[in-house]
Design an enzyme around this catalytic site. Structure first.
Site, short mmCIF file in Angstrom:
data_model
loop_
_atom_site.label_atom_id
_atom_site.label_comp_id
_atom_site.label_asym_id
_atom_site.label_seq_id
_atom_site.Cartn_x
_atom_site.Cartn_y
_atom_site.Cartn_z
CB CYS A 115 -0.93 0.01 1.21
SG CYS A 115 -1.94 1.51 1.33
N GLY A 116 0.64 2.12 -0.96
CA GLY A 116 1.42 3.34 -1.03
C GLY A 116 0.83 4.49 -0.25
#
Length: 228
Positions: A115-116
């Site tokens: 997840c960025g």
């Protein structure tokens, strides 16, 4: 520097019978990105193209949009007690006059490979303002061009071919020709590496180009595409 792949012993069970073998796995190591010597974020990534990753990350944060806005990117020597270099810390120096982003403890400086957005303190923090408008891009793609892109991306993934275990991001022109591809265990890292590649060549904004990702087109990837 870190390796993209590692060889590990494993046990494979077939019809209830275990057997030992050696397999090739994707490497994953932490990368700390510093800005002017101060910690900005840590992400779990596949080693390689780290300068592009750092540059692309700054594009996605709305910090830079032109190659001239980055003065230098370098690995930090003396990263461990004996003075050696782990190649897991990079420091970005911005050009004079480029404002630093707000760097406070309100931000969680850890980003997972899945997840960025995990480093954001709130949803309000990800409401970025893009410097360019998508409306200004006249690009139109023929259906047959779109349907041909996944196979072209897959054919350009050497690490996936060996491991079957990481994401890719590909940049294509209007005719469907591959301009650049980057692989990483994190899909957002792959996009950052691709955007960083374009930034360092001063190709932003990437009008007339198409981004193809091997995984789902999640919110953070759409935002990164918008900012590039």
């Amino acid at each position: 520097m870190g390796r993209r792949t590692v060889r590990r012993r494993m046990t494979r069970v077939s019809d209830g019978v275990p057997a030992g073998r050696t397999d090739t796995l994707v490497a994953e190591e932490p990368l700390e990105i510093r800005l002017g010597g101060r910690p900005l974020t840590i992400t779990m990534r596949t080693p390689g193209d780290d300068f592009e990753l750092a540059a692309g990350f700054l594009v996605g944060e709305g910090v830079v949009t032109r190659a001239e806005e980055i003065r230098a990117i370098a690995y930090c020597a003396g990263a461990i007690d004996d003075g050696g270099n782990t190649y897991n810390i990079v420091d970005v120096r911005l050009a004079d006059g480029v404002p630093l982003p707000e760097m406070t403890l309100e931000r969680n400086f850890y980003t997972t490979s899945s997840c960025g957005l995990c480093g954001k303190a709130s949803l309000d923090a990800v409401r970025m303002v893009a410097r360019w408008s998508v409306r200004e891009d006249p690009l139109r793609l023929a259906p047959e061009t779109v349907t041909a892109l996944p196979d072209r991306l897959r054919a350009a993934q050497p690490v996936f071919e060996r491991t079957g275990g990481l994401h890719a991001a590909g940049l294509f022109d209007a005719a469907g020709s591959l301009l650049c591809v980057r692989e990483d265990v994190g899909r957002h890292n792959a996009v950052d590496k691709l955007v960083g590649w374009a930034l360092r060549r001063d190709l932003l904004p990437l009008r007339g180009a198409t981004l193809l990702v091997s995984g789902r087109a999640s919110f953070e990837l759409t935002q990164k595409a918008l900012l590039a």
